[in-house]
Write a protein that holds these residues in place. Structure first.
Motif, mmCIF file in Angstrom:
data_model
loop_
_atom_site.group_PDB
_atom_site.id
_atom_site.type_symbol
_atom_site.label_atom_id
_atom_site.label_comp_id
_atom_site.label_asym_id
_atom_site.label_seq_id
_atom_site.Cartn_x
_atom_site.Cartn_y
_atom_site.Cartn_z
ATOM 1 N N ASP A 159 -7.503 -1.048 -2.491
ATOM 2 C CA ASP A 159 -6.192 -1.591 -1.907
ATOM 3 C C ASP A 159 -7.044 -3.276 -0.929
ATOM 4 N N GLU A 160 -6.758 -4.262 -0.333
ATOM 5 C CA GLU A 160 -6.673 -5.578 -0.508
ATOM 6 C C GLU A 160 -8.217 -6.333 -1.841
ATOM 7 N N ARG A 181 -10.354 -9.304 -1.379
ATOM 8 C CA ARG A 181 -11.536 -8.877 -0.020
ATOM 9 C C ARG A 181 -13.112 -8.545 -1.393
ATOM 10 N N ARG A 208 0.413 4.690 -2.960
ATOM 11 C CA ARG A 208 0.929 6.000 -1.535
ATOM 12 C C ARG A 208 1.633 6.478 -2.186
ATOM 13 N N THR A 231 0.797 -1.475 -0.085
ATOM 14 C CA THR A 231 -0.164 0.057 0.291
ATOM 15 C C THR A 231 1.048 1.171 0.016
ATOM 16 N N GLN A 287 -11.325 1.325 -0.439
ATOM 17 C CA GLN A 287 -10.660 -0.421 0.632
ATOM 18 C C GLN A 287 -11.536 -1.182 0.370
ATOM 19 N N CYS A 288 -11.264 -2.216 -0.467
ATOM 20 C CA CYS A 288 -12.334 -3.283 -0.694
ATOM 21 C C CYS A 288 -13.247 -4.550 0.448
ATOM 22 N N THR A 289 -13.996 -4.250 0.120
ATOM 23 C CA THR A 289 -14.327 -5.150 1.893
ATOM 24 C C THR A 289 -15.533 -6.108 1.078
ATOM 25 N N ARG A 324 -8.350 6.714 -2.839
ATOM 26 C CA ARG A 324 -8.642 4.933 -2.330
ATOM 27 C C ARG A 324 -10.254 4.305 -2.350
ATOM 28 N N GLN A 378 -2.958 -6.964 -2.980
ATOM 29 C CA GLN A 378 -3.816 -8.442 -2.151
ATOM 30 C C GLN A 378 -2.627 -8.977 -2.015
#
Length: 307
Positions: free
Chosen positions: A102-103, A106, A50, A46, A64-66, A62, A143
């Motif tokens: 990010d991620e 997920r 950035r 990350t 944030q993958c959830t 950004r 990831q």
């Protein structure tokens, strides 16, 4: 180009001792590609994304993958305006220059698929309308390949849209010591300033396209990717998109090294980060410990190199 070296030097003040990785990330930006950074936690995935975003005076967002992320959270959604009695489109985070996902593994496949059109065609379709993304648009996704609980494997179509896949790797003892004392009074990302603007990136992109690709070297690239489709240990080889990406990446590396043309050695250098993630090994071969990287290395030794 001096401007590009300045950009790389600036990012290296945050990502210590990983100049080759930073160079590949910059090449991806210059070649209008998207970057997948895959590594274990804590290696700076990350932070690399950035640092590159902050080093260029471009807009960055950004995501944030959830698991509860929806496609509309990515692309945007029409919102009813009571004053005008009409629906107005509210843009999502993809309407930026550099998007840090990010991620990404997920997010559910439904949310991941929202990025497919954005990454391939640089536009977004919502309802009956299509919206163009900015001229400079890049997805930098991270990831963790180790933790599998609560993650969703990226499908082949998604992986093929990533220009490169990189691994940051652990630092050496000396580099880790430097990181330790360098962050004693604060993180260098907090004071990182932009050193390159959008015009410089556009000029560098034109310079990449101007790098000469000899016909014999172009044919070598095509033969190499075609060989991946014929290898018995692979269930899926590189697509024509991979062929184009490898040629562009070799041009980008030539520009960074100050060479006016592409050589076969540059192609071989870029083959692994550009092609390896596009190759799917057959289950029988994987059971024997054969990896996509090993297959690609063997092909690089067997496909005739032009003189």
């Amino acid at each position: 180009m001096t401007t590009l070296q300045t950009l790389i030097d600036n990012v290296e003040t945050v990502i210590v001792g990983k100049r080759p990785v930073i160079e590949l990330a910059v090449i991806t930006l210059l070649c209008r590609g998207h970057l997948l950074i895959e590594d274990v936690p804590g290696t700076g995935k990350t932070m690399l994304a950035r640092a590159l975003a902050k080093s260029v005076s471009l807009d960055s967002k950004r995501l944030q993958c959830t698991p509860d992320l929806l496609p509309s959270d990515v692309t945007g959604v029409p919102v009813f305006n009571q004053k005008t009695a009409e629906f107005e489109f509210r843009p999502g985070p993809v309407f930026t220059n550099i998007l840090l996902a990010d991620e990404i593994n997920r997010a559910t496949p439904r949310a991941q698929s929202a990025l497919l059109e954005c990454m391939a065609e640089f536009r977004v379709s919502v309802d009956v309308h299509t919206y163009d993304l900015p001229p400079i648009f890049m997805v930098m996704a991270t990831q963790n390949p180790i933790e599998m609980a609560g993650t969703y494997v990226l499908p082949e179509a998604q992986l093929d849209r990533f220009f490169m896949r990189l691994k940051v790797g652990y630092p050496s003892v000396a580099e880790e010591t430097r990181i330790l004392f360098g962050q004693a009074s604060g993180h260098p990302i907090d004071t990182l300033a932009a050193v390159v603007d959008a015009d410089a990136i556009q000029a560098a992109r034109q310079a990449v396209q101007a790098v000469h690709l000899e016909a014999s070297v172009g044919e070598y690239i095509a033969r190499l990717t075609a060989a991946t489709r014929q290898d018995g240990d692979l269930r899926l080889g590189a697509s024509p998109r991979g062929t184009l990406a490898l040629a562009a990446a070799a041009r980008g590396l030539a520009l960074l090294r100050g060479q006016p043309y592409v050589t076969p050695d540059l192609v071989k250098t870029m083959a692994a980060p550009v092609l390896e993630h596009r190759l799917i090994v057959r289950p029988q071969a994987a059971a024997q410990g054969i990896t996509a990287g090993a297959v690609l290395a063997a092909l690089l030794d067997t496909v005739p190199t032009p003189v």
